[in-house]
Motif scaffolding. Structure first.
Motif, PDB file in Angstrom:
ATOM      1  N   LEU A   1       0.682  -0.998   0.046  1.00 16.37           N
ATOM      2  CA  LEU A   1      -0.002   0.184   0.108  1.00 16.37           C
ATOM      3  C   LEU A   1       0.841   1.279  -0.135  1.00 16.37           C
ATOM      4  O   LEU A   1       0.026   2.120  -0.482  1.00 16.37           O
ATOM      5  CB  LEU A   1      -1.048   0.190   1.210  1.00 16.37           C
ATOM      6  N   ALA A   2       2.354   0.802   0.512  1.00 17.33           N
ATOM      7  CA  ALA A   2       2.942   2.184   0.189  1.00 17.33           C
ATOM      8  C   ALA A   2       2.759   2.662  -1.184  1.00 17.33           C
ATOM      9  O   ALA A   2       3.152   4.082  -1.041  1.00 17.33           O
ATOM     10  CB  ALA A   2       4.356   2.110   0.359  1.00 17.33           C
ATOM     11  N   ARG A   3       2.775   1.856  -1.949  1.00 16.45           N
ATOM     12  CA  ARG A   3       2.858   2.932  -3.344  1.00 16.45           C
ATOM     13  C   ARG A   3       1.756   3.502  -3.847  1.00 16.45           C
ATOM     14  O   ARG A   3       1.400   4.318  -4.500  1.00 16.45           O
ATOM     15  CB  ARG A   3       2.765   1.673  -4.470  1.00 16.45           C
ATOM     16  N   ASN A   4       0.312   3.493  -2.724  1.00 19.68           N
ATOM     17  CA  ASN A   4      -0.832   3.749  -3.751  1.00 19.68           C
ATOM     18  C   ASN A   4      -0.670   4.663  -2.177  1.00 19.68           C
ATOM     19  O   ASN A   4      -1.175   4.785  -0.935  1.00 19.68           O
ATOM     20  CB  ASN A   4      -2.061   2.828  -2.977  1.00 19.68           C
ATOM     21  N   ARG A   5      -0.256   6.065  -2.433  1.00 21.42           N
ATOM     22  CA  ARG A   5      -0.613   7.279  -1.154  1.00 21.42           C
ATOM     23  C   ARG A   5      -1.670   7.942  -0.473  1.00 21.42           C
ATOM     24  O   ARG A   5      -2.298   7.540   0.467  1.00 21.42           O
ATOM     25  CB  ARG A   5       0.365   8.550  -1.686  1.00 21.42           C
ATOM     26  N   THR A   6      -3.059   7.549  -1.406  1.00 21.56           N
ATOM     27  CA  THR A   6      -3.514   8.137  -0.889  1.00 21.56           C
ATOM     28  C   THR A   6      -4.788   6.617  -0.097  1.00 21.56           C
ATOM     29  O   THR A   6      -5.370   7.318   0.769  1.00 21.56           O
ATOM     30  CB  THR A   6      -4.292   8.096  -2.084  1.00 21.56           C
ATOM     31  N   VAL A   7      -4.499   6.014  -0.562  1.00 20.22           N
ATOM     32  CA  VAL A   7      -5.679   4.563   0.686  1.00 20.22           C
ATOM     33  C   VAL A   7      -4.516   4.308   1.452  1.00 20.22           C
ATOM     34  O   VAL A   7      -5.386   3.670   2.900  1.00 20.22           O
ATOM     35  CB  VAL A   7      -5.364   3.408  -0.855  1.00 20.22           C
ATOM     36  N   ALA A   8      -3.001   4.858   1.222  1.00 24.58           N
ATOM     37  CA  ALA A   8      -2.294   4.104   1.834  1.00 24.58           C
ATOM     38  C   ALA A   8      -2.694   5.547   3.337  1.00 24.58           C
ATOM     39  O   ALA A   8      -2.687   5.204   4.858  1.00 24.58           O
ATOM     40  CB  ALA A   8      -0.864   4.182   1.791  1.00 24.58           C
TER      41      ALA A   8
ATOM     42  N   THR B   1      -0.729   0.292  12.045  1.00 23.64           N
ATOM     43  CA  THR B   1      -0.151   0.280  11.318  1.00 23.64           C
ATOM     44  C   THR B   1      -1.115  -1.552  10.707  1.00 23.64           C
ATOM     45  O   THR B   1      -1.592  -1.583  11.977  1.00 23.64           O
ATOM     46  CB  THR B   1       1.680  -0.858  10.628  1.00 23.64           C
ATOM     47  N   LEU B   2      -1.045  -1.954   9.729  1.00 20.53           N
ATOM     48  CA  LEU B   2      -1.987  -3.183   9.403  1.00 20.53           C
ATOM     49  C   LEU B   2      -1.211  -4.009  10.356  1.00 20.53           C
ATOM     50  O   LEU B   2      -1.978  -5.195  10.761  1.00 20.53           O
ATOM     51  CB  LEU B   2      -2.196  -3.538   8.202  1.00 20.53           C
TER      52      LEU B   2
ATOM     53  N   LEU C   1       8.842 -10.876  -0.076  1.00 24.06           N
ATOM     54  CA  LEU C   1       7.262 -11.223  -0.452  1.00 24.06           C
ATOM     55  C   LEU C   1       6.259 -10.444  -1.016  1.00 24.06           C
ATOM     56  O   LEU C   1       5.892 -10.369  -2.451  1.00 24.06           O
ATOM     57  CB  LEU C   1       6.658 -11.891   0.515  1.00 24.06           C
ATOM     58  N   ALA C   2       6.828  -8.880  -0.387  1.00 24.23           N
ATOM     59  CA  ALA C   2       6.025  -7.939  -0.652  1.00 24.23           C
ATOM     60  C   ALA C   2       6.338  -7.629  -2.320  1.00 24.23           C
ATOM     61  O   ALA C   2       5.871  -6.403  -3.002  1.00 24.23           O
ATOM     62  CB  ALA C   2       6.319  -6.611  -0.231  1.00 24.23           C
ATOM     63  N   ALA C   3       8.156  -8.147  -2.624  1.00 27.20           N
ATOM     64  CA  ALA C   3       8.491  -7.609  -4.019  1.00 27.20           C
ATOM     65  C   ALA C   3       8.409  -8.475  -5.233  1.00 27.20           C
ATOM     66  O   ALA C   3       8.114  -7.888  -6.502  1.00 27.20           O
ATOM     67  CB  ALA C   3      10.077  -7.062  -3.984  1.00 27.20           C
ATOM     68  N   ARG C   4       7.500  -9.487  -4.318  1.00 28.00           N
ATOM     69  CA  ARG C   4       6.900 -10.101  -6.291  1.00 28.00           C
ATOM     70  C   ARG C   4       5.658 -10.995  -5.690  1.00 28.00           C
ATOM     71  O   ARG C   4       5.618 -11.189  -4.495  1.00 28.00           O
ATOM     72  CB  ARG C   4       7.857 -11.977  -6.303  1.00 28.00           C
ATOM     73  N   GLN C   5       5.402 -10.683  -6.861  1.00 26.78           N
ATOM     74  CA  GLN C   5       4.051 -11.335  -7.178  1.00 26.78           C
ATOM     75  C   GLN C   5       3.677 -13.145  -6.530  1.00 26.78           C
ATOM     76  O   GLN C   5       4.178 -13.807  -6.907  1.00 26.78           O
ATOM     77  CB  GLN C   5       3.704 -11.342  -8.606  1.00 26.78           C
TER      78      GLN C   5
ATOM     79  N   ALA D   1      -4.093  -6.329   0.794  1.00 29.45           N
ATOM     80  CA  ALA D   1      -3.473  -4.666   0.288  1.00 29.45           C
ATOM     81  C   ALA D   1      -4.482  -4.553  -0.822  1.00 29.45           C
ATOM     82  O   ALA D   1      -5.081  -3.262  -1.203  1.00 29.45           O
ATOM     83  CB  ALA D   1      -2.147  -4.482  -0.454  1.00 29.45           C
ATOM     84  N   ALA D   2      -4.461  -4.743  -1.594  1.00 29.23           N
ATOM     85  CA  ALA D   2      -5.189  -5.044  -2.578  1.00 29.23           C
ATOM     86  C   ALA D   2      -6.698  -4.694  -2.594  1.00 29.23           C
ATOM     87  O   ALA D   2      -7.759  -4.433  -3.394  1.00 29.23           O
ATOM     88  CB  ALA D   2      -5.305  -6.335  -3.461  1.00 29.23           C
ATOM     89  N   LEU D   3      -7.609  -5.507  -1.481  1.00 26.98           N
ATOM     90  CA  LEU D   3      -8.661  -5.812  -1.365  1.00 26.98           C
ATOM     91  C   LEU D   3      -9.004  -3.683  -0.938  1.00 26.98           C
ATOM     92  O   LEU D   3     -10.021  -3.233  -0.948  1.00 26.98           O
ATOM     93  CB  LEU D   3      -8.996  -6.520   0.302  1.00 26.98           C
ATOM     94  N   LEU D   4      -8.133  -3.688  -0.530  1.00 28.59           N
ATOM     95  CA  LEU D   4      -7.959  -2.139  -0.034  1.00 28.59           C
ATOM     96  C   LEU D   4      -7.695  -1.215  -0.369  1.00 28.59           C
ATOM     97  O   LEU D   4      -8.756  -0.414  -0.662  1.00 28.59           O
ATOM     98  CB  LEU D   4      -7.208  -2.108   1.234  1.00 28.59           C
TER      99      LEU D   4
END
Length: 344
Positions: A37-44, A55-56, A249-253, A336-339
């Motif tokens: 979520l750090a990539r999406n400042r609005t949602v973060a 934090t989550l 784990l956060a760096a790779r799908q 992250a995707a759900l939020l």
């Protein structure tokens, strides 16, 4: 071998198979989602504001920690789970709206018990499902965040509490024993229950002692459910620091992590996806000394012993660790995707 104990009707106040992955596993799911979520400042920022700056990863364990506040497992504790007063107050209101002695109760929101015997998916039957199981609670929280359920709802779930519950439930639903359960007949044999013959549940593995193969001998590994909560996580990640695990784990799908359709359908998709793993978690075991209490809804006790692996098949401990590593990975990305989809 089964044992039948004639006793007056026993009814459990609540099921106790609700501690998926333990603190480390839940925090890893939350921390992966934080990183994504750090990539999406609005949602973060929306998430951070709802959580009062937490934090989550930090809040992911709260739904288990607040169980110490009720009195169904001993003397209640008044210790807050966080220094954020508003968060504590909202969690207490949530617990009061869903007391462990009531119906529904917050302990039961963490799981569903689809029978593993047979090939049912969640929508196929009724046994083990209920109005407020985890497959129903995840979309309920989504609706609260969307404003489709008022924050004054009967479940006491505000938007802040909804985020906290999702941070936890996305870990729960990726633990196989939180979705599939074994049911036994009166002879102590696994069977497919029906609404006319419920049989006796294993309480998500809490009523079974697991024995795994160690150097060719079967050795007790404690309760089957507890093994999946904690030991599998340690086997999966070992002495690696959580920070390094999360970075990786956060760096790779993760393979196959993406879900389709409206987010309200995601919980059922996740449950159906993990059911085959829940079945494997049981078919790799043989059951002995299942003790039945006449009139109860659960078995009293029993043993689950690892079968010797077939050629090319890994031992239970290695297989379970690999499952957990994949599922925690997917759980973090999906949280992250759900939020993002719900709050963006």
């Amino acid at each position: 071998m089964r044992k039948l104990v004639p006793l007056v009707l026993i009814i459990s106040l609540f099921s106790v198979n609700a501690l998926a992955y333990g603190p480390r596993g839940h925090r890893l799911v939350g921390a992966i989602a934080d990183k994504r979520l750090a990539r999406n400042r609005t949602v973060a920022k929306k998430v951070r504001d709802l959580l009062g700056g937490l934090t989550l990863a930090e809040v992911s364990t709260f739904p288990d920690e607040i169980k110490s506040w009720d009195g169904c497992r001993g003397n209640p504790s008044m210790a807050p789970v966080t220094s954020k007063q508003r968060i504590n107050d909202e969690l207490r209101a949530f617990l009061e709206a869903n007391p462990c002695s009531g119906e529904p109760n917050h302990h039961e929101f963490h799981f569903t018990d689809v029978p593993v015997t047979g090939d049912e998916v969640y929508a196929d039957g009724e046994v083990g499902r209920f109005e407020f199981d985890i497959v129903q609670m995840i979309p309920f929280c989504v609706r609260v965040l969307r404003g489709e359920e008022p924050e004054t709802n009967d479940r006491g779930i505000t938007k802040s509490v909804a985020v906290i519950l999702l941070a936890h439930y996305l870990g729960d639903i990726h633990q196989p024993l939180h979705v599939g359960a074994e049911f036994f007949d009166r002879d102590g044999l696994p069977f497919q229950p029906s609404t006319s013959n419920l049989g006796f549940a294993d309480q998500g593995g809490n009523k079974l002692v697991l024995f795994t193969l160690v150097n060719g001998a079967l050795v007790s590994a404690g309760k089957l459910h507890g093994y999946w909560d904690s030991k599998t996580v340690e086997n999966a990640f070992g002495v690696q620091s959580d920070a390094s695990v999360v970075r990786s784990l956060a760096a790779r799908q993760p393979a196959g992590w993406k879900l389709t359709g409206d987010t309200e359908t995601w919980a059922e998709q996740m449950a159906n996806e993990i059911l085959p793993l829940a079945r494997q978690a049981r078919t790799r075991l043989m059951y002995q000394n299942i003790e039945i209490v006449s009139g109860a809804r659960d078995i009293r006790s029993g043993e689950a012993k690892e079968k010797r692996p077939r050629p090319g098949q890994s031992f239970y401990s290695r297989w379970a660790a690999d499952v957990v590593k994949r599922e925690i990975h997917k759980g973090g990305w999906r949280l992250a995707a759900l939020l993002e989809k719900t709050l963006d």
